[in-house]
Design an enzyme around this catalytic site. Structure first.
Site, PDB file in Angstrom:
ATOM      1  N   GLU A  73      -1.985  -7.135   7.297  1.00  0.00           N
ATOM      2  CA  GLU A  73      -0.668  -6.926   7.887  1.00  0.00           C
ATOM      3  C   GLU A  73      -0.520  -7.724   9.179  1.00  0.00           C
ATOM      4  O   GLU A  73      -1.518  -8.061   9.831  1.00  0.00           O
ATOM      5  CB  GLU A  73      -0.430  -5.430   8.157  1.00  0.00           C
ATOM      6  CG  GLU A  73       0.947  -5.097   8.708  1.00  0.00           C
ATOM      7  CD  GLU A  73       2.123  -5.491   7.804  1.00  0.00           C
ATOM      8  OE1 GLU A  73       2.282  -6.692   7.505  1.00  0.00           O
ATOM      9  OE2 GLU A  73       2.902  -4.593   7.441  1.00  0.00           O
TER      10      GLU A  73
ATOM     11  N   HIS B 100       0.833  -1.211   0.000  1.00  0.00           N
ATOM     12  CA  HIS B 100       0.000   0.000   0.000  1.00  0.00           C
ATOM     13  C   HIS B 100       0.864   1.256   0.000  1.00  0.00           C
ATOM     14  O   HIS B 100       2.019   1.238   0.421  1.00  0.00           O
ATOM     15  CB  HIS B 100      -0.947  -0.003   1.205  1.00  0.00           C
ATOM     16  CG  HIS B 100      -0.212   0.026   2.516  1.00  0.00           C
ATOM     17  ND1 HIS B 100       0.334   1.193   3.033  1.00  0.00           N
ATOM     18  CD2 HIS B 100       0.070  -0.950   3.398  1.00  0.00           C
ATOM     19  CE1 HIS B 100       0.921   0.916   4.191  1.00  0.00           C
ATOM     20  NE2 HIS B 100       0.783  -0.381   4.430  1.00  0.00           N
TER      21      HIS B 100
END
Length: 186
Positions: A86, A11
Site C-alpha cells: 500500500e 484485502h
C-alpha cells in the site's frame, strides 16, 4: 500500451479500516467481515478459468492473509511482490483520519494520501506500479490494497478505472481487467 489480463483483489476489511485509521505500511488484522470478504473473493474466482495465470500478493499481512483465503484451492503457488504494498503515509501511519487535516476538493480522503508528511505520494506510487506492470509477462491475479489497486487499474484502463466504484472500496469483490476494459465482479 497493452497489458495482460488481470484480476485484482483488495484485502478484506481490517480492524483499522473499521476504525477509519490510515494504515499505509503498517498492518492490522482482518476482521470477521474481512474474512468474509476474502471468502467471497474465493467464490468469485472459483468461477473463472485461471489456467496460465500467476498469483501475486503484497507482502503486507492483511493482503497476504486475504490471498491465503481467496486463492486457497485455486493457486498452487503465490508469490509476494513488494511493489504491490500500500501507499506509504509516513507520519500519519496508524492515525485516525478525523485527527488529520482534511483537504478541500472533490475527494478529500484521497488527497490525504498525497499530503501525508514523509509519505510516498502518488507520483512515486505511480512509478512503482508502472514498473510492476512493465515486468508482467502474462495474465495475473493480484492481491493488493485500495490505493495501489486504484493506481494499477488507472494505469491499465485509464479514467474508466474510476467509473466503476464500489461502496466498500473493492473489499469482497474482484476487478477484472481485459483488453483495456474493467469489470467489477461482485
Amino acid at each position: 500500451m497493452s497489458h495482460p489480463e488481470l484480476y485484482i483483489l483488495r484485502h478484506g476489511e481490517t480492524a483499522w479500516n473499521a476504525e477509519n485509521r490510515m494504515q499505509g505500511e503498517l498492518n492490522s488484522p482482518l476482521t470477521e467481515k474481512g474474512l468474509q470478504h476474502a471468502a467471497r473473493q474465493a467464490r468469485i474466482l472459483a468461477e473463472r478459468d485461471l489456467r496460465g495465470f500467476v498469483f501475486l500478493t503484497s507482502p503486507q499481512g492483511r493482503a497476504f492473509q486475504t490471498a491465503g483465503i481467496a486463492l486457497a484451492g485455486i493457486a498452487d503457488h503465490i508469490r509476494t511482490d513488494d511493489r504491490l504494498r500500500e501507499i506509504g503515509v509516513g507520519d500519519w501511519s496508524g492515525r485516525l483520519r478525523h485527527e488529520l487535516p482534511m483537504p478541500k476538493g472533490k475527494d478529500p480522503f484521497m488527497a490525504q494520501y498525497e499530503i501525508a508528511p514523509n509519505g510516498e505520494g502518488f507520483a512515486r506510487l505511480k512509478q512503482r506500479c508502472r514498473a510492476f506492470l512493465d515486468d508482467l509477462t502474462g495474465p495475473a491475479v493480484l492481491v493488493t490494497h485500495g490505493i495501489t489497486s486504484t493506481m494499477i487499474r488507472g494505469l491499465v484502463v485509464g479514467e474508466k478505472a474510476h467509473a466503476v466504484r464500489s461502496t466498500h472500496g473493492g473489499q469482497g469483490c474482484v476487478y477484472h481487467l481485459k483488453d483495456g476494459e474493467q469489470f467489477l465482479l461482485e
